[in-house]
Design a protein around this motif. Structure first.
Motif, PDB file in Angstrom:
ATOM      1  N   ILE A  11       0.858  -1.188   0.000  1.00  0.00           N
ATOM      2  CA  ILE A  11       0.000   0.000   0.000  1.00  0.00           C
ATOM      3  C   ILE A  11       0.889   1.230   0.000  1.00  0.00           C
ATOM      4  CG2 ILE A  11      -1.818   1.261   1.212  1.00  0.00           C
ATOM      5  CD1 ILE A  11      -2.427  -1.382   2.722  1.00  0.00           C
ATOM      6  N   ILE A  22      -7.147   0.521   5.271  1.00  0.00           N
ATOM      7  CA  ILE A  22      -6.972  -0.596   4.340  1.00  0.00           C
ATOM      8  C   ILE A  22      -5.953  -1.587   4.889  1.00  0.00           C
ATOM      9  CG2 ILE A  22      -6.158  -1.234   2.035  1.00  0.00           C
ATOM     10  CD1 ILE A  22      -7.252   1.511   1.072  1.00  0.00           C
ATOM     11  N   LYS A  25      -7.585  -3.650   7.629  1.00  0.00           N
ATOM     12  CA  LYS A  25      -8.588  -4.572   7.098  1.00  0.00           C
ATOM     13  C   LYS A  25      -7.935  -5.764   6.414  1.00  0.00           C
ATOM     14  CE  LYS A  25     -12.740  -5.866   5.710  1.00  0.00           C
ATOM     15  NZ  LYS A  25     -13.852  -6.214   6.628  1.00  0.00           N
ATOM     16  N   LEU A  26      -6.973  -5.525   5.545  1.00  0.00           N
ATOM     17  CA  LEU A  26      -6.360  -6.620   4.802  1.00  0.00           C
ATOM     18  C   LEU A  26      -5.495  -7.498   5.702  1.00  0.00           C
ATOM     19  CD1 LEU A  26      -5.464  -4.972   1.370  1.00  0.00           C
ATOM     20  CD2 LEU A  26      -7.613  -5.941   2.163  1.00  0.00           C
ATOM     21  N   ILE A  89      -2.098  -1.545  -3.706  1.00  0.00           N
ATOM     22  CA  ILE A  89      -3.080  -0.490  -3.465  1.00  0.00           C
ATOM     23  C   ILE A  89      -2.370   0.845  -3.646  1.00  0.00           C
ATOM     24  CG2 ILE A  89      -4.847   0.411  -1.917  1.00  0.00           C
ATOM     25  CD1 ILE A  89      -5.214  -2.565  -2.433  1.00  0.00           C
ATOM     26  N   ASN A  91      -2.581   4.214  -3.007  1.00  0.00           N
ATOM     27  CA  ASN A  91      -3.393   5.064  -2.137  1.00  0.00           C
ATOM     28  C   ASN A  91      -2.825   6.466  -1.936  1.00  0.00           C
ATOM     29  OD1 ASN A  91      -5.306   5.590   0.294  1.00  0.00           O
ATOM     30  ND2 ASN A  91      -3.249   5.768   1.178  1.00  0.00           N
ATOM     31  N   ALA A 219     -12.175   1.046   3.016  1.00  0.00           N
ATOM     32  CA  ALA A 219     -11.377  -0.174   3.142  1.00  0.00           C
ATOM     33  C   ALA A 219     -12.214  -1.418   2.878  1.00  0.00           C
ATOM     34  CB  ALA A 219     -10.745  -0.243   4.528  1.00  0.00           C
ATOM     35  N   VAL A 222     -12.425  -1.856  -0.863  1.00  0.00           N
ATOM     36  CA  VAL A 222     -11.117  -2.289  -1.355  1.00  0.00           C
ATOM     37  C   VAL A 222     -10.890  -3.765  -1.045  1.00  0.00           C
ATOM     38  CG1 VAL A 222      -8.620  -2.006  -1.053  1.00  0.00           C
ATOM     39  CG2 VAL A 222     -10.094   0.011  -1.271  1.00  0.00           C
ATOM     40  N   SER A 223     -11.237  -4.178   0.165  1.00  0.00           N
ATOM     41  CA  SER A 223     -11.011  -5.576   0.551  1.00  0.00           C
ATOM     42  C   SER A 223     -11.843  -6.526  -0.289  1.00  0.00           C
ATOM     43  CB  SER A 223     -11.314  -5.775   2.040  1.00  0.00           C
ATOM     44  OG  SER A 223     -12.704  -5.667   2.317  1.00  0.00           O
TER      45      SER A 223
END
Length: 246
Positions: A11, A22, A25-26, A89, A91, A219, A222-223
């Motif tokens: 990221i 993000i 979450k990932l 990602i 970002n 997020a 995105v996930s």
């Protein structure tokens, strides 16, 4: 659910705001999450500690997105240590809003270097380490497609450029089953644009549901794109803005 177990994620600009959400979450989904940061070393180290305390795996890499060698070096470092980079990602971004006539050429270069050039460079560099079936997810802005007020020319231009790049890469990388998509956040409650800030009222008035995103709202989208459930989407724009653009 640990849907990303065994995957490696990179990221750009992941130490704060949407990037940090993000990363959380990932990592919670089982991925090894590496992220770049420029000046926010304390925030970056705190995020790594938070993710590891929750049972995840994370790595912070200092890299200035305006320095293409530093960005390429960060990706090479991660690729060498992890074998594959499965998900990128893009970002990192900067926001500069003021009258169009007030921008200098240096201002133009500064915004485009981070918001466009770095996305191209990171995507190009990561492809050397990305297996077939990987993911590239660009973080755009709902201002790429609709500009509700003055002062946004430079930022809107830079984010609109990502739409073309996303669609072109999706077409070009389809033979490798690499999905390339763009997520357009609207007003999101971060330290850069707090939901109780002085400009919040005007933003809320644009929305069908007058509510700022949380960083985790972005997020979550995105996930979904990063995991197997999002495999049918490529070259797609997804707007997350509570209906500000309808």
């Amino acid at each position: 659910m640990k849907n990303l177990t065994g995957k490696t994620v990179f990221i750009t600009g992941g130490s704060r705001g949407i990037g940090a959400a993000i990363a959380r979450k990932l990592a919670a989904m089982g991925a090894f999450v590496a992220f770049s940061y420029h000046n926010s070393e304390h925030a970056a180290n705190a995020l790594v500690a938070e993710i590891e305390h929750a049972g995840g795996n994370a790595l912070a890499i200092k890299a200035d997105n305006t320095d293409h060698r530093a960005l390429q070096g960060a990706i090479q470092q991660l690729g060498a240590s992890r074998k594959n980079i499965d998900i990128l990602i893009n970002n990192a971004g900067i926001f500069d809003a003021r009258p169009v006539e007030s921008f200098s050429v240096e201002d133009l270069d500064s915004t485009l270097n981070v918001n466009v050039r770095a996305v191209f460079i990171a995507s190009q560099a990561v492809l050397k380490h990305m297996p077939n079936g990987g993911r590239i997810i660009n973080i755009g802005s709902n201002l790429a497609t609709r500009v509700p007020g003055p002062g946004l020319s430079l930022y809107a231009m830079s984010k609109a450029a990502l739409v073309g790049l996303t669609k072109a890469m999706a077409r070009e990388l389809g033979h490798r089953r690499i999905n390339v998509n763009i997520v357009h956040p609207g007003s999101t409650d971060t330290d850069m644009n707090p939901a109780n800030g002085e400009h919040a009222g005007g933003q809320l008035a644009l929305m069908a549901i007058p509510k700022f995103n949380s960083a985790m709202d972005v997020a979550n989208v995105v996930s979904w794109l990063a995991e197997e459930a999002g495999q049918a989407l490529t070259g797609t724009e997804i707007t997350v803005d509570h209906g500000a653009n309808i």
